[in-house]
Design an enzyme around this catalytic site. Structure first.
Site, PDB file in Angstrom:
ATOM      1  CE  LYS A 180      -1.389   2.582   3.267  1.00  0.00           C
ATOM      2  NZ  LYS A 180      -1.661   3.783   2.281  1.00  0.00           N
ATOM      3  CD  GLU A 258      12.908   4.782   8.254  1.00  0.00           C
ATOM      4  OE1 GLU A 258      12.926   5.517   9.040  1.00  0.00           O
ATOM      5  OE2 GLU A 258      12.958   5.034   7.095  1.00  0.00           O
ATOM      6  CB  CYS A 292      12.813   9.118   8.140  1.00  0.00           C
ATOM      7  SG  CYS A 292      13.804   8.363   7.197  1.00  0.00           S
ATOM      8  CD  GLU A 389      10.725  12.843  12.175  1.00  0.00           C
ATOM      9  OE1 GLU A 389      11.380  12.398  11.636  1.00  0.00           O
ATOM     10  OE2 GLU A 389       9.513  11.929  12.755  1.00  0.00           O
TER      11      GLU A 389
END
Length: 491
Positions: A180, A258, A292, A389
């Site tokens: 997906k 991750e 990331c 973040e």
């Protein structure tokens, strides 16, 4: 941004080698984040398509896993070649739906294709072991076998690189996949799946099931509950990763996660400041801060703080903010309004608590999803951007005095994906590299991602590694073979 090959734009799911509409014809829009215009509409899949994809992958698994390693390697290599042939069109697709400038999009195509090439080569080096036997009439052998059907859930910030980084090792190991892609960027994923099909990868080996944000859980829930899906690999936020891990427990799936990051970027007083500024531009402002491994906290030692801040602001001020249609663009839009609002909130929160805006600090004059590349000084740990973040073009500069303080600040986070630091002191290099609680460290270097090295984190940044010689291990079982009765029959 017109393509030379228009049929690379696919609107439907790929299931068992067929381009398939959602059962009721439902679709969702894909927008250009630079101006909000409609690019196209894509099949908005649900539980029906999710199950059909697993059916196809499960059926294809015996044939694919039964191929010689060399055969799988050759097909992956053909896929790599086609990615390179259509590099420019794929880059245009990325820029259109994700927003990054064309230079970065071309780099992403190269980066994603490099994983396909790497694992085409690794497929032929899938070695086992022969262990010295404990008894004279035995042989102890270890072989590696594919886990089975793999579910891949990929993010929007690198729509080609992330899917290639997951699918390539899965296929090299002998697994089949259901995937997906992110709802913001499905076109790139569908395009490279089309090229995989053209490379000769058989029907059912790769299945792509796009879905809107509203229906994503419906697709993924089917895969979580299905015992035939033996592994799930996910790149995304830590809260979602934790949910997927919990829901995978019922079928004990193998997991690779991750997840979120909060990367420190440390500048010591013995650093080459010009090199550190150059590294910060890459680590912080690549893809407009939407990576990331993005440097989320810039920790600068007292003695060079003011000089580094001035040099960084001067360099950041030269970055050209523009849509990807501008060939000189260096900073594109953020992915959506929610992303803009988060950066804005972090700036406002920091300023309200004493930080000063050295550069930028607000939405760009271009409007839409563009934000000014921003540098903040006098930032402290009480501000939101220290613990959250940002995922945007915001460089906050923290001040520290000693090496021990820098390491403590860097490690004061539940995350542990990447870290960077600049120093000329060889002793410090070894000390700090070992003390940083992360899975990857950039030492006097701001760009660390490569297919030849293991990518992944520790703590709440997840587990598992992608790329490198370790990259196939998460897609394989280790099987021990004990062969007895091998003694001399005359004795």
């Amino acid at each position: 941004m017109k393509l030379e090959r228009l049929n690379l734009v696919e609107n439907n799911a790929l299931i068992n080698g067929a381009w398939t509409q959602e059962a009721s014809g439902r679709v969702f829009p894909v927008l250009n984040p630079a101006d909000g215009t409609l690019l196209t509409e894509v099949a908005d899949c649900g539980a029906v398509e999710a199950k059909a994809a697993v059916d196809a992958a499960n059926k294809a698994f015996p044939l694919w896993s039964g191929k010689l390693h060399k055969e799988r390697a050759q097909l992956l290599r053909r896929w790599f070649d086609l990615l390179m042939v259509h590099r420019e069109d794929l880059a245009r697709l990325i820029s259109s739906e994700q927003g990054k400038c064309m230079a970065e999009s071309r780099g992403e195509v190269d980066y994603g294709a490099a994983y396909v090439e790497w694992f085409a080569e690794e497929a032929k080096r899938d070695y086992g072991d022969v262990i010295p036997e404990p008894l004279k009439d035995r042989k102890v052998i270890v072989i590696r076998q594919p886990v089975g059907v793999v579910a891949c859930i990929t993010p929007w910030n690198f729509p080609i690189a992330m899917i290639a980084r997951k699918i390539a090792p899965a296929l090299a190991a002998g697994c089949t996949v259901v995937c997906k892609p992110a709802e913001d960027t499905p076109l790139s994923s569908l395009a490279i799946a089309k090229l995989a099909e053209e490379a000769g990868i058989p029907p059912g080996v790769i299945n792509i099931v796009p879905a809107s944000r509203q229906r994503a859980a419906e697709v993924v829930d089917v895969w979580l509950a299905d015992g035939r899906v033996r592994k799930l690999t996910f790149t995304g936020s830590t809260p979602v990763g934790k949910h997927l891990a919990r829901e995978s427990a019922n079928t004990l799936k193998r997991l690779s996660m991750e997840l979120g990051g909060n990367a420190p970027f440390i500048v010591f007083d013995d650093a080459d400041l010009d090199a550190a500024v150059e590294g910060a531009l890459v680590a912080k402002f690549r893809n407009s801060g939407q990576t990331c491994v993005c440097a989320n906290r810039l920790l600068v030692q007292d003695g060079v703080y003011d000089a580094f801040a001035a040099k960084l602001a001067l360099a950041v001020a030269k970055l050209k903010v523009a849509p990807a249609t501008d060939p000189d663009a260096e900073q594109g839009p953020l992915i959506n309004e929610k992303a803009i609002a988060k950066v804005e909130d972090h700036v406002q929160d920091a300023v309200s608590k004493g930080a000063k805006v050295l550069l930028g600090g607000k939405r760009h004059a271009l409007g839409g999803n563009f934000f000014e590349p921003t540098v903040l000084i006098d930032v402290t740990t009480e501000m939101k951007l220290c613990s959250e973040e940002t995922f945007g073009p915001l460089a906050p500069l923290f001040r520290f005095k000693t090496e021990a303080e820098a390491v403590a600040l860097a490690n004061d986070t539940p995350f542990g994906l990447a870290a960077y630091f600049y120093s000329k002191d060889l002793g410090r290099v070894w000390r700090v590299a070992e003390e940083l609680q992360v899975g990857m460290v950039g030492i006097n270097e701001g760009r660390i991602s490569t297919e030849v090295a293991p990518f992944g984190g520790i703590k709440e940044s997840g587990y598992g590694r992608e790329g490198s010689k370790y990259g196939m291990e998460d897609y394989q079982y280790i099987k021990y073979l004990c062969m007895g009765g091998l003694g001399d029959p005359t004795n």
